[in-house]
Design a protein around this motif. Structure first.
Motif, PDB file in Angstrom:
ATOM      1  N   MET A 214       0.827  -1.190   0.000  1.00  0.00           N
ATOM      2  CA  MET A 214       0.000   0.000   0.000  1.00  0.00           C
ATOM      3  C   MET A 214       0.872   1.254   0.000  1.00  0.00           C
ATOM      4  O   MET A 214       2.000   1.253   0.465  1.00  0.00           O
ATOM      5  CB  MET A 214      -0.906  -0.012   1.231  1.00  0.00           C
ATOM      6  CG  MET A 214      -1.944  -1.124   1.212  1.00  0.00           C
ATOM      7  SD  MET A 214      -3.265  -0.844   0.033  1.00  0.00           S
ATOM      8  CE  MET A 214      -2.945  -2.084  -1.176  1.00  0.00           C
ATOM      9  N   VAL A 224      -4.905   2.487   1.942  1.00  0.00           N
ATOM     10  CA  VAL A 224      -5.416   1.214   1.453  1.00  0.00           C
ATOM     11  C   VAL A 224      -6.377   1.498   0.310  1.00  0.00           C
ATOM     12  O   VAL A 224      -7.280   2.333   0.427  1.00  0.00           O
ATOM     13  CB  VAL A 224      -6.134   0.438   2.572  1.00  0.00           C
ATOM     14  CG1 VAL A 224      -6.682  -0.868   2.022  1.00  0.00           C
ATOM     15  CG2 VAL A 224      -5.183   0.168   3.716  1.00  0.00           C
ATOM     16  N   PHE A 225      -6.168   0.803  -0.790  1.00  0.00           N
ATOM     17  CA  PHE A 225      -7.044   0.916  -1.957  1.00  0.00           C
ATOM     18  C   PHE A 225      -7.828  -0.380  -2.062  1.00  0.00           C
ATOM     19  O   PHE A 225      -7.258  -1.447  -2.263  1.00  0.00           O
ATOM     20  CB  PHE A 225      -6.189   1.171  -3.199  1.00  0.00           C
ATOM     21  CG  PHE A 225      -6.938   1.157  -4.505  1.00  0.00           C
ATOM     22  CD1 PHE A 225      -8.303   1.433  -4.580  1.00  0.00           C
ATOM     23  CD2 PHE A 225      -6.258   0.888  -5.689  1.00  0.00           C
ATOM     24  CE1 PHE A 225      -8.978   1.419  -5.792  1.00  0.00           C
ATOM     25  CE2 PHE A 225      -6.918   0.876  -6.907  1.00  0.00           C
ATOM     26  CZ  PHE A 225      -8.279   1.135  -6.954  1.00  0.00           C
ATOM     27  N   GLY A 226      -9.143  -0.288  -1.905  1.00  0.00           N
ATOM     28  CA  GLY A 226     -10.006  -1.458  -1.994  1.00  0.00           C
ATOM     29  C   GLY A 226     -10.949  -1.367  -3.175  1.00  0.00           C
ATOM     30  O   GLY A 226     -11.464  -0.288  -3.484  1.00  0.00           O
ATOM     31  N   THR A 237     -12.383   2.438  -3.238  1.00  0.00           N
ATOM     32  CA  THR A 237     -12.284   3.203  -1.998  1.00  0.00           C
ATOM     33  C   THR A 237     -10.815   3.337  -1.616  1.00  0.00           C
ATOM     34  O   THR A 237     -10.073   2.349  -1.648  1.00  0.00           O
ATOM     35  CB  THR A 237     -13.045   2.501  -0.855  1.00  0.00           C
ATOM     36  OG1 THR A 237     -14.385   2.264  -1.252  1.00  0.00           O
ATOM     37  CG2 THR A 237     -13.027   3.344   0.413  1.00  0.00           C
ATOM     38  N   VAL A 238     -10.403   4.549  -1.242  1.00  0.00           N
ATOM     39  CA  VAL A 238      -9.042   4.783  -0.750  1.00  0.00           C
ATOM     40  C   VAL A 238      -9.152   5.445   0.619  1.00  0.00           C
ATOM     41  O   VAL A 238      -9.863   6.445   0.778  1.00  0.00           O
ATOM     42  CB  VAL A 238      -8.228   5.689  -1.697  1.00  0.00           C
ATOM     43  CG1 VAL A 238      -6.848   5.961  -1.104  1.00  0.00           C
ATOM     44  CG2 VAL A 238      -8.098   5.052  -3.066  1.00  0.00           C
ATOM     45  N   TYR A 240      -7.446   5.314   5.072  1.00  0.00           N
ATOM     46  CA  TYR A 240      -6.444   4.854   6.025  1.00  0.00           C
ATOM     47  C   TYR A 240      -7.101   4.664   7.385  1.00  0.00           C
ATOM     48  O   TYR A 240      -8.153   5.244   7.674  1.00  0.00           O
ATOM     49  CB  TYR A 240      -5.274   5.843   6.126  1.00  0.00           C
ATOM     50  CG  TYR A 240      -5.648   7.227   6.617  1.00  0.00           C
ATOM     51  CD1 TYR A 240      -5.593   7.550   7.980  1.00  0.00           C
ATOM     52  CD2 TYR A 240      -6.044   8.212   5.727  1.00  0.00           C
ATOM     53  CE1 TYR A 240      -5.927   8.811   8.433  1.00  0.00           C
ATOM     54  CE2 TYR A 240      -6.380   9.483   6.170  1.00  0.00           C
ATOM     55  CZ  TYR A 240      -6.328   9.782   7.528  1.00  0.00           C
ATOM     56  OH  TYR A 240      -6.660  11.023   7.973  1.00  0.00           O
ATOM     57  N   VAL A 248     -12.084   7.618   4.918  1.00  0.00           N
ATOM     58  CA  VAL A 248     -12.163   7.454   3.471  1.00  0.00           C
ATOM     59  C   VAL A 248     -11.767   8.769   2.815  1.00  0.00           C
ATOM     60  O   VAL A 248     -12.478   9.774   2.926  1.00  0.00           O
ATOM     61  CB  VAL A 248     -13.576   7.042   3.033  1.00  0.00           C
ATOM     62  CG1 VAL A 248     -13.644   6.924   1.508  1.00  0.00           C
ATOM     63  CG2 VAL A 248     -13.970   5.724   3.679  1.00  0.00           C
ATOM     64  N   GLN A 251     -13.653   8.065  -2.926  1.00  0.00           N
ATOM     65  CA  GLN A 251     -14.436   6.910  -3.356  1.00  0.00           C
ATOM     66  C   GLN A 251     -15.013   7.217  -4.734  1.00  0.00           C
ATOM     67  O   GLN A 251     -15.412   8.354  -5.021  1.00  0.00           O
ATOM     68  CB  GLN A 251     -15.553   6.593  -2.368  1.00  0.00           C
ATOM     69  CG  GLN A 251     -16.191   5.223  -2.620  1.00  0.00           C
ATOM     70  CD  GLN A 251     -17.081   4.805  -1.469  1.00  0.00           C
ATOM     71  OE1 GLN A 251     -18.151   5.361  -1.298  1.00  0.00           O
ATOM     72  NE2 GLN A 251     -16.641   3.822  -0.696  1.00  0.00           N
ATOM     73  N   CYS A 295      -6.661  -4.097  -2.814  1.00  0.00           N
ATOM     74  CA  CYS A 295      -7.320  -5.187  -2.081  1.00  0.00           C
ATOM     75  C   CYS A 295      -8.623  -5.519  -2.802  1.00  0.00           C
ATOM     76  O   CYS A 295      -9.365  -4.608  -3.186  1.00  0.00           O
ATOM     77  CB  CYS A 295      -7.621  -4.774  -0.647  1.00  0.00           C
ATOM     78  SG  CYS A 295      -6.185  -4.245   0.276  1.00  0.00           S
ATOM     79  N   CYS A 597     -11.383  -2.983   2.457  1.00  0.00           N
ATOM     80  CA  CYS A 597     -10.223  -2.206   2.907  1.00  0.00           C
ATOM     81  C   CYS A 597      -9.777  -2.634   4.298  1.00  0.00           C
ATOM     82  O   CYS A 597      -8.585  -2.860   4.541  1.00  0.00           O
ATOM     83  CB  CYS A 597     -10.567  -0.717   2.913  1.00  0.00           C
ATOM     84  SG  CYS A 597     -10.781   0.006   1.276  1.00  0.00           S
ATOM     85  N   TYR A 600      -7.787  -5.871   4.952  1.00  0.00           N
ATOM     86  CA  TYR A 600      -6.343  -5.829   4.677  1.00  0.00           C
ATOM     87  C   TYR A 600      -5.539  -5.806   5.967  1.00  0.00           C
ATOM     88  O   TYR A 600      -4.490  -6.449   6.088  1.00  0.00           O
ATOM     89  CB  TYR A 600      -6.023  -4.597   3.834  1.00  0.00           C
ATOM     90  CG  TYR A 600      -4.551  -4.306   3.722  1.00  0.00           C
ATOM     91  CD1 TYR A 600      -3.738  -5.062   2.885  1.00  0.00           C
ATOM     92  CD2 TYR A 600      -3.960  -3.291   4.465  1.00  0.00           C
ATOM     93  CE1 TYR A 600      -2.388  -4.797   2.778  1.00  0.00           C
ATOM     94  CE2 TYR A 600      -2.613  -3.012   4.363  1.00  0.00           C
ATOM     95  CZ  TYR A 600      -1.828  -3.777   3.519  1.00  0.00           C
ATOM     96  OH  TYR A 600      -0.490  -3.518   3.421  1.00  0.00           O
TER      97      TYR A 600
END
Length: 955
Positions: A214, A224-226, A237-238, A240, A248, A251, A295, A597, A600
């Motif tokens: 990540m 985290v990119f889900g 979605t990005v 932390y 978020v 998105q 992810c 996300c 992860y």
């Protein structure tokens, strides 16, 4: 990189704190005690010096290594010896610490190098560390912990406390103090605050499963990119995580342009890949950063679940660490995969896409959390989920088209339940239904755990297709009608004839009632099946498909539940989620994307792709994969990985079995991305691996002269006062052979350290005068009498012989007679010990008497020979010369002494050529290989006296 030293009194709880730091921050922890133990193993720096200084002390075990118990007795009973030991070990440890720190600094992969040492201050580490941290725990709490965890008495604890530094000294030297008197959570929170305040580092998960992992924010949070790759939509979605909150940052959602996915499975990889690229690029624009890894979650019609139990037993009672629990999980996954493969009656090849632990057991008793407890055995009930290979391959290929690597893979219902049903709700018997476009995924909780996963191949697309047919619209317009019917009273749409229409929402409800009834019936039946053929206490619904009119009420009726116990979950389960974009509304549609996300951080589960000898293969990534694992997955023959010896020869010597091994071949040539490496090297995602097979060496070749029992070429006799040197013979399969004879498979070799009188005369080409008596050691003999080394023989040759010898015997006989200094009396000739009696006669001792018996044929020749022969002791110079000649070393393998010969130097894999160990029978177990107590590398050089362990680690 910062170099931090951590210290504290015995029982302060340093181990768990160190483990937390290593798990959650980019840090490497080095324990000084473990380092010292390694350096004191045979072949390491300290061992030779300890052996020299403590020569004569009883501190060694039978295998030649240091016995810790014996060593402790010696050094703690003698202050001078303790100081001597410290003077050897402590400087060596400090040198190794500095070497490791510099190595890690150059690699640049970690931010913190953490050293834990009991004598951190005493040994002056404050001068080499950037700063020291102190773990503070009251003496009362430390005393209680030492009694509970180690069984120490008050007297022993008092002695330990007395020998350690004062509280004031610790505080004087240490910049940071961590109070470890409260709960585990309190301590961990302190650590998070300290790293944030002291170093600017936020808690992160430092071991991403993707190729690059990540991204990092400038402030330290891990982005985290889900991706929720659904049948109709792709939602990106990005964000932390900070503490329990998930933020978020961005998105973005878009629909597939065509029906590129059906029932949760990708059908058009290229189109889905392009849609993912659009989502990725939109998110990159929003956050101003490039995204390289992602992810994802999988779903599909062919979901398989396996529930099993797995145990892990410690050698001795031990404190359970998070690493032990992780190992237990991996063993459970491997066992479940083996069970599925055994029962798989389909053409699918299945891969693990997620798992959940149902229950943990500590020494057979149910425990909610094993970490920190002492145990002899830990176990767990685990549910492992699997999907077919083509489902997983399709997902990986699609994200690859978008220029992404997979950081984590999970199952959609696992991702959803992490958000929708938090752990404090799981004591209740609750079902979660994630109604997507192609499938409805189901999970059930009870007694604090997730107890089952399932799915049905009915969901929102069935409703959309019905609307397509009824209103003559394309799929996208039908989706609009379906969604609008849940929020609007009237719906406007345009059909494929470009005619505009307006209908009431109630009309859509009536149209879809039967299909909603069918879906909810199948969902209710599956929930009851997963829950032991009975209904649950409540049901939560997430996903867009569950928003259709009537879904909640119908499902409640099918489950025989009050209407209020079946509900859509959206905003209420996203309380700890903050959206930076104010226009985003918390909705059931977002539960699974956010869950992907967060999964992860909690359960990294992924595959790693590599190219092996031109073939693309995929392996389940357990953080321990090596090139050997890739070779096994690709079906590369095991015997081609390791150098093979030539054909061996099996034979016997004096009835004892012997093996002459062939020459060792060349090791396999292993390259990763065209760079030579070894088979123990870790796998790198998307790397290109080539392995050129190992070769076989020359077949064994051994002569009689090579046998250890055959120590010299000749046997000596004294015939008529002269030394006669005769060639030594052995019998092979009953026939006498010379020392140059090459031994063959199955030969039976018997050593011959004797001649008969007849054979001796034949060798000397002597005709014995039969009219005269033959004497052996002054006793009458005949042609069949056995004559051994240094026996004296007297005979009279035939008158036709010249002095009993021919002219050709010069090479076998010393021409000069034995002079007085050579044979001063009969004792020199016979090898007996004599004593002078009172009457002046000489009495023979046992050795001479034994010779008499041999001459008379009364004693077994071997017994007699043992009685009179005394083998010469080999000198140190002889041994050194012999070792140099054969280039051999000795090692201890699993407690047995093994000798390696025939090469200039040896590496670890050479051991497999001289021991019986079948590498093909793992049965899900991991192979443990250690040299001198530390993990071995297959290409590691071996030294004389190394202690080696090789065994399968049982599940």
């Amino acid at each position: 990189m910062r170099f931090i030293g951590i210290t504290g009194g015995v029982g302060a709880g340093k181990s768990e704190i160190l483990h937390y730091i290593e798990k959650n921050y980019p840090a490497e922890v080095v324990l000084a005690d473990e380092l010292a133990h390694t350096l004191m193993q045979p072949g390491m720096d300290c061992f030779a010096e300890i052996t020299e200084v403590f020569d004569g002390e009883d501190i060694f075990a039978e295998d030649g290594s240091l016995d810790k118990g014996k060593m402790a007795e010696v050094i703690f009973s003698d202050e001078e010896k303790r100081e001597q030991m410290n003077a050897i070990v402590h400087p060596a440890v400090k040198r190794e610490v500095l070497r490791l720190a510099e190595q890690k600094r150059k690699e640049g992969k970690i931010s913190y190098f953490i050293l834990e040492a009991a004598l951190l201050i005493e040994e002056g580490y404050d001068k080499i560390c950037d700063e020291l941290w102190y773990i503070y725990t009251t003496r009362k709490n430390r005393r209680e912990r030492l009694k509970a965890s180690r069984g120490y008495s008050d007297e022993k604890i008092d002695a330990i406390f007395h020998s350690q530094l004062s509280e004031e000294t610790y505080r004087e030297y240490c910049k940071v103090m961590i109070d470890n008197n409260g709960t585990r959570e309190d301590t961990f929170h302190q650590l998070d605050e300290i790293f944030s305040e002291e170093t600017g580092e936020k808690k992160t998960s430092k071991t991403p499963m993707g190729e690059k992992g990540m991204e990092k924010m400038q402030t330290g949070e891990e982005l985290v990119f889900g991706l929720d790759i659904g049948t109709r939509n792709v939602v990106g979605t990005v964000g932390y995580r900070i503490g329990k909150e998930f933020v978020v940052l961005a998105q973005y959602s878009t629909e597939h342009e065509t029906r590129a996915m059906l029932d949760g499975q990708i059908h058009d990889i290229g189109r889905v890949g392009n849609t993912i690229r659009l989502v990725k690029e939109a998110l990159e624009e929003q956050i101003g950063k490039k995204l390289t890894s992602v992810c994802i979650a999988a779903a599909g019609r062919v979901l398989k679940t396996v529930t099993t139990n797995i145990e892990y037993e410690f050698e001795t009672e031990s404190v359970v660490l998070a690493e032990d629990v992780h190992t237990l999980d991996l063993l459970g996954i491997e066992k479940a995969q083996a069970i599925l493969q055994e029962k798989n009656d389909t053409n699918y090849k299945f891969y693990c896409v997620g798992y959940s632990v149902v229950k943990y057991y500590l020494n057979g008793e149910i425990f909610s959390n094993l970490i920190g407890h002492k145990a002899e055995k830990i176990s767990e009930d685990i549910i492992v989920t699997f999907l077919p290979e083509d489902v997983v391959d399709g997902l990986y290929a699609a994200v690859g088209i978008a220029g992404l690597t997979v950081a984590n893979l999970t199952l959609e219902p696992i991702a959803a339940i992490d958000i929708a049903i938090p752990e404090n709700y799981r004591m209740l018997n609750i079902a979660l239904v994630d109604v997507g476009a192609g499938t409805s995924d189901i999970s059930v909780t009870k007694d604090g755990s997730i107890i089952a996963y399932g799915m049905i191949p009915l969901a929102g697309d069935e409703i959309t297709e019905l609307i397509v047919q009824k209103y003559l619209v394309d799929f996208q317009m039908a989706e609009h009608i379906k969604l609008a019917s849940t929020v609007e009273e009237e719906i406007e749409y345009t059909d494929i004839m470009m005619l505009k229409h307006t209908i009431k929402a109630e009309e859509v409800w009536e149209l879809t009632e039967n299909i909603v009834d069918r879906i909810t019936t199948d969902v209710a039946d599956k929930i009851k099946e997963l829950n032991g053929d009975q209904t649950v206490s409540a049901t939560f619904i997430v996903g867009g498909g569950g928003k259709i009119h009537g879904f909640e009420t119908m499902l409640a009726e099918k489950l025989e539940l009050p209407y209020e116990r079946v509900a859509l979950r959206g905003e209420e389960v996203l309380q700890e989620v903050t959206f930076e974009q104010p226009e985003i509304k918390k909705d059931p549609l977002l539960v699974t994307p956010i869950g992907i996300c967060l999964n992860y951080f909690d359960q990294k589960n992924s595959f790693i792709m590599v190219h092996f000898n031109g073939e693309r293969i995929k392996l389940y990534d357990n953080n321990k994969l090596t090139i050997v694992d890739a070779a096994m997955q690709a079906g590369f023959p095991n015997e081609y990985l390791f150098p093979k010896r030539g054909k061996e020869i099996n034979f016997t010597v004096n009835g004892s079995p012997r093996i002459a091994r062939g020459e060792a071949g060349e090791s396999a040539i292993v390259k990763v991305n065209d760079k030579i490496t070894n088979i123990n090297a870790p796998l790198i995602a998307n790397s290109y691996i080539t392995v050129e097979p190992s070769t076989a060496g020359e077949a064994a070749k051994v002569t009689i002269a090579d046998i250890t029992d055959y120590t010299q070429e000749t046997v000596n006799f004294i015939v008529n006062g002269k030394n006669i040197h005769c060639p030594k013979f052995v019998e092979v399969n009953g026939s006498i052979e010379m020392s140059s004879y090459e031994i063959k498979e199955g030969d039976a070799v018997e050593t011959r350290n004797f001649y008969t009188i007849g054979q001796l005369a034949e060798f000397m080409d002597v005709e014995i005068d039969a009219d005269h008596e033959i004497l052996v050691n002054n006793r009458p003999a005949d042609f069949n009498t056995l004559v051994y080394e240094n026996f004296t023989v007297e005979w009279v040759a035939d008158a036709r012989e010249t002095d009993g010898l021919t002219e050709t015997e010069d090479t076998a006989v010393e021409e000069s007679s034995l002079q007085e200094e050579d044979m001063p009396n009969e004792q020199a000739v016979t090898g007996t010990e004599n004593s002078l009696q009172a009457d002046g006669s000489i009495r023979q001792t046992d050795a001479s008497q034994e010779n008499d018996k041999i001459a008379e044929g009364q004693t077994d020749p071997k017994t007699a020979q043992d009685a009179i022969e005394k083998p010469q002791e080999q000198t140190a110079e002889d041994t050194k010369a012999d070792t140099a000649e054969n280039a051999g070393i000795w090692v201890i393998v699993n407690g047995e002494r093994v000798i390696l010969t025939g090469k200039a130097e040896y590496i670890f894999v050479d051991i497999f050529n001289v021991i019986d160990f079948d590498l093909t029978v793992s049965k899900g177990r991991s192979i443990v290989t250690r040299v001198n107590g530390t993990d071995a590398a297959y290409m590691q050089k071996l030294n004389n006296g190394d202690v080696i362990e090789i065994y399968w680690e049982e599940n």
